[in-house]
Design a protein around this motif. Structure first.
Motif, PDB file in Angstrom:
ATOM      1  N   MET A   4      14.668 -32.783  98.970  1.00 58.03           N
ATOM      2  CA  MET A   4      15.227 -34.124  99.106  1.00 58.03           C
ATOM      3  C   MET A   4      14.899 -34.702 100.487  1.00 58.03           C
ATOM      4  N   VAL A   5      14.980 -33.886 101.525  1.00 58.68           N
ATOM      5  CA  VAL A   5      14.619 -34.323 102.871  1.00 58.68           C
ATOM      6  C   VAL A   5      13.148 -34.743 102.905  1.00 58.68           C
ATOM      7  N   HIS A   6      12.297 -33.973 102.245  1.00 57.50           N
ATOM      8  CA  HIS A   6      10.871 -34.321 102.185  1.00 57.50           C
ATOM      9  C   HIS A   6      10.667 -35.647 101.455  1.00 57.50           C
ATOM     10  N   HIS A   7      11.400 -35.853 100.362  1.00 60.96           N
ATOM     11  CA  HIS A   7      11.233 -37.100  99.613  1.00 60.96           C
ATOM     12  C   HIS A   7      11.581 -38.304 100.475  1.00 60.96           C
ATOM     13  N   TYR A   8      12.649 -38.214 101.257  1.00 62.42           N
ATOM     14  CA  TYR A   8      13.055 -39.343 102.100  1.00 62.42           C
ATOM     15  C   TYR A   8      12.209 -39.470 103.369  1.00 62.42           C
ATOM     16  N   ASP A  44      33.182 -27.494  95.345  1.00 59.21           N
ATOM     17  CA  ASP A  44      33.102 -26.167  94.736  1.00 59.21           C
ATOM     18  C   ASP A  44      32.675 -26.194  93.272  1.00 59.21           C
ATOM     19  N   ARG A  45      32.946 -27.320  92.579  1.00 59.69           N
ATOM     20  CA  ARG A  45      32.595 -27.373  91.162  1.00 59.69           C
ATOM     21  C   ARG A  45      31.085 -27.274  90.948  1.00 59.69           C
ATOM     22  N   PHE A  46      30.292 -27.587  91.981  1.00 56.05           N
ATOM     23  CA  PHE A  46      28.844 -27.481  91.843  1.00 56.05           C
ATOM     24  C   PHE A  46      28.369 -26.027  91.803  1.00 56.05           C
ATOM     25  N   ARG A  47      29.253 -25.098  92.142  1.00 60.82           N
ATOM     26  CA  ARG A  47      28.898 -23.698  91.939  1.00 60.82           C
ATOM     27  C   ARG A  47      28.647 -23.425  90.454  1.00 60.82           C
ATOM     28  N   ARG A  48      29.387 -24.167  89.602  1.00 55.37           N
ATOM     29  CA  ARG A  48      29.265 -23.968  88.156  1.00 55.37           C
ATOM     30  C   ARG A  48      28.367 -25.028  87.503  1.00 55.37           C
ATOM     31  N   HIS A  49      28.207 -26.166  88.169  1.00 59.18           N
ATOM     32  CA  HIS A  49      27.402 -27.263  87.618  1.00 59.18           C
ATOM     33  C   HIS A  49      26.198 -27.492  88.537  1.00 59.18           C
ATOM     34  N   ARG A  50      25.317 -26.532  88.561  1.00 61.32           N
ATOM     35  CA  ARG A  50      24.231 -26.543  89.539  1.00 61.32           C
ATOM     36  C   ARG A  50      23.215 -27.652  89.283  1.00 61.32           C
ATOM     37  N   ARG A  51      23.082 -28.078  88.044  1.00 65.68           N
ATOM     38  CA  ARG A  51      22.071 -29.102  87.758  1.00 65.68           C
ATOM     39  C   ARG A  51      22.393 -30.429  88.422  1.00 65.68           C
ATOM     40  N   ASP A  52      23.649 -30.607  88.902  1.00 64.47           N
ATOM     41  CA  ASP A  52      24.027 -31.858  89.557  1.00 64.47           C
ATOM     42  C   ASP A  52      23.970 -31.772  91.079  1.00 64.47           C
ATOM     43  N   ILE A  53      23.556 -30.627  91.616  1.00 64.26           N
ATOM     44  CA  ILE A  53      23.447 -30.507  93.074  1.00 64.26           C
ATOM     45  C   ILE A  53      22.412 -31.492  93.608  1.00 64.26           C
ATOM     46  N   ALA A  60      21.712 -34.422  92.452  1.00 58.05           N
ATOM     47  CA  ALA A  60      22.312 -35.755  92.465  1.00 58.05           C
ATOM     48  C   ALA A  60      23.202 -35.935  93.688  1.00 58.05           C
ATOM     49  N   ALA A  61      24.030 -34.926  93.976  1.00 53.09           N
ATOM     50  CA  ALA A  61      24.906 -35.021  95.150  1.00 53.09           C
ATOM     51  C   ALA A  61      24.094 -35.117  96.433  1.00 53.09           C
ATOM     52  N   LEU A  62      23.020 -34.340  96.524  1.00 56.95           N
ATOM     53  CA  LEU A  62      22.198 -34.372  97.731  1.00 56.95           C
ATOM     54  C   LEU A  62      21.387 -35.659  97.830  1.00 56.95           C
ATOM     55  N   ALA A  63      21.043 -36.277  96.702  1.00 61.63           N
ATOM     56  CA  ALA A  63      20.349 -37.569  96.746  1.00 61.63           C
ATOM     57  C   ALA A  63      21.183 -38.587  97.513  1.00 61.63           C
ATOM     58  N   HIS A  64      22.487 -38.570  97.282  1.00 60.17           N
ATOM     59  CA  HIS A  64      23.392 -39.495  97.971  1.00 60.17           C
ATOM     60  C   HIS A  64      23.540 -39.118  99.445  1.00 60.17           C
ATOM     61  N   GLU A  65      23.772 -37.834  99.720  1.00 60.43           N
ATOM     62  CA  GLU A  65      24.056 -37.431 101.099  1.00 60.43           C
ATOM     63  C   GLU A  65      22.831 -37.563 101.992  1.00 60.43           C
ATOM     64  N   LEU A 108      18.924 -39.361  89.456  1.00 59.55           N
ATOM     65  CA  LEU A 108      19.751 -38.160  89.308  1.00 59.55           C
ATOM     66  C   LEU A 108      21.228 -38.510  89.254  1.00 59.55           C
ATOM     67  N   LEU A 109      21.645 -39.524  90.006  1.00 59.98           N
ATOM     68  CA  LEU A 109      23.048 -39.936  90.004  1.00 59.98           C
ATOM     69  C   LEU A 109      23.439 -40.532  88.663  1.00 59.98           C
ATOM     70  N   LEU A 110      22.554 -41.315  88.062  1.00 62.77           N
ATOM     71  CA  LEU A 110      22.855 -41.838  86.729  1.00 62.77           C
ATOM     72  C   LEU A 110      22.846 -40.715  85.701  1.00 62.77           C
ATOM     73  N   ASP A 111      21.932 -39.768  85.837  1.00 62.45           N
ATOM     74  CA  ASP A 111      21.858 -38.680  84.868  1.00 62.45           C
ATOM     75  C   ASP A 111      23.067 -37.752  84.958  1.00 62.45           C
ATOM     76  N   ALA A 112      23.773 -37.789  86.087  1.00 59.65           N
ATOM     77  CA  ALA A 112      24.980 -36.978  86.235  1.00 59.65           C
ATOM     78  C   ALA A 112      26.185 -37.591  85.531  1.00 59.65           C
ATOM     79  N   TYR A 113      26.019 -38.798  84.987  1.00 57.66           N
ATOM     80  CA  TYR A 113      27.090 -39.448  84.226  1.00 57.66           C
ATOM     81  C   TYR A 113      27.095 -38.875  82.818  1.00 57.66           C
ATOM     82  N   ARG A 114      28.176 -38.183  82.485  1.00 55.72           N
ATOM     83  CA  ARG A 114      28.284 -37.537  81.181  1.00 55.72           C
ATOM     84  C   ARG A 114      29.704 -37.667  80.649  1.00 55.72           C
ATOM     85  N   VAL A 115      29.805 -37.878  79.366  1.00 58.05           N
ATOM     86  CA  VAL A 115      31.101 -38.012  78.695  1.00 58.05           C
ATOM     87  C   VAL A 115      31.063 -37.155  77.431  1.00 58.05           C
TER      88      VAL A 115
END
Length: 295
Positions: A64-68, A102-111, A113-118, A153-160
């Protein structure tokens, strides 16, 4: 991070989103925007249970750092229990501390997305583009992530599903779709094949329809018949000196004669001013988009 709560829809932040797009075009150095013509790919952020947690998170952070385009920045990742999805400690750098929920320990595919924002926070901090209002600044960060190729990635993390819902970031799903569609129109890159969430693609389509609507507003020649008829009536009233209401402030007439019309560039939303004299070609001074107008 909306987790199991009601997810807001629609375009409540649309004005701020558009202002954020304008700010990016205005603050990025000449030519810098085109360095983001290729998005982060699903392979860049792929992360399954077979990979060790911290090394995997650090790998995604490096990508992500490389992309930015921040080659001298380094993120140190930690996990803890908190209400937010993630936080970043901004400073002089080059090392930045990022804490993930901590929930990203179990939902790794959204890490990713979180890092895209940070990492977008870090990018804007270094760019010197930070808004004083916290809520508006977070909208700026999400818009930046989406417009520069990481925010799909942030939009793809939207799930219902039947019992819960999840959404990351501050934009609504439709607003993410809107910004991603703006990016797609600029670079010709379609993010839709990358979506894994059943809810992401419909939200993208709704946002894309709104983005295309921007290109069909008078005085642009792509405007539809009804919009052109409304515009002609408003122009006649403006010629007599009467106040002219415009739908969504899409355009305004300025006098005294000769009249001019101001409207937003559909690419960067910078306000343009052109003479009212029939068919004209206008070039946006900010993003350099050439626009065919019928004023």
């Amino acid at each position: 991070m909306a987790n199991g709560s009601t997810v807001e829809h629609g375009y409540p932040h649309l004005g701020t989103v558009r202002a954020a797009i304008t700010a990016l075009h205005r603050h990025l150095p000449p030519g810098a925007l085109h360095a983001f013509a290729t998005s982060v790919t699903p392979l860049d952020v792929a992360f399954d249970d077979s990979e060790d947690l911290l090394p995997g998170a650090q790998r995604v952070a490096r990508d992500m750092v490389h992309h930015y385009g921040l080659p001298d920045a380094r993120l140190v990742i930690a996990f803890r229990a908190m209400d937010r999805a993630a936080t970043v400690e901004l400073g002089d750098g080059p090392v930045y501390s990022v804490e993930l929920n901590d929930r990203f320990r179990r939902h790794r595919r959204d890490i990713g997305a979180a890092l895209a924002h940070e990492v977008a926070h870090v990018y804007l901090h270094r760019l010197g583009l930070v808004l004083p209002d916290t809520a508006e600044n977070e909208v700026l960060v999400d818009t930046t992530a989406a417009y520069l190729g990481a925010g799909w990635l942030l939009l793809d993390a939207y799930r219902v599903d039947g019992v819960s819902s999840q959404k990351l970031g501050y934009l609504t799903p439709e607003e993410y779709g809107y910004v991603l569609a703006k990016r797609a129109l600029l670079f010709g890159e379609d993010p839709s094949p990358w979506f894994t969430s059943p809810q992401a693609y419909p939200a993208y389509l709704r946002g894309a329809a709104r983005a295309r609507h921007d290109r069909r507003q008078p005085p642009l020649v792509g405007a539809g018949w009804a919009a052109r008829r409304r515009y002609a009536a408003d122009r006649r009233r403006a010629g007599t000196g009467r106040a002219v209401p415009s739908p969504d402030d899409a355009y305004r007439f300025e006098g005294p004669p000769p009249l001019r019309v101001t409207f937003a560039c559909p690419t960067c939303h910078q306000r343009l001013r052109v003479p009212v004299r029939g068919r004209v070609r206008a070039r946006c001074g900010l993003c350099r988009t050439v626009l065919e107008c019928d004023t």
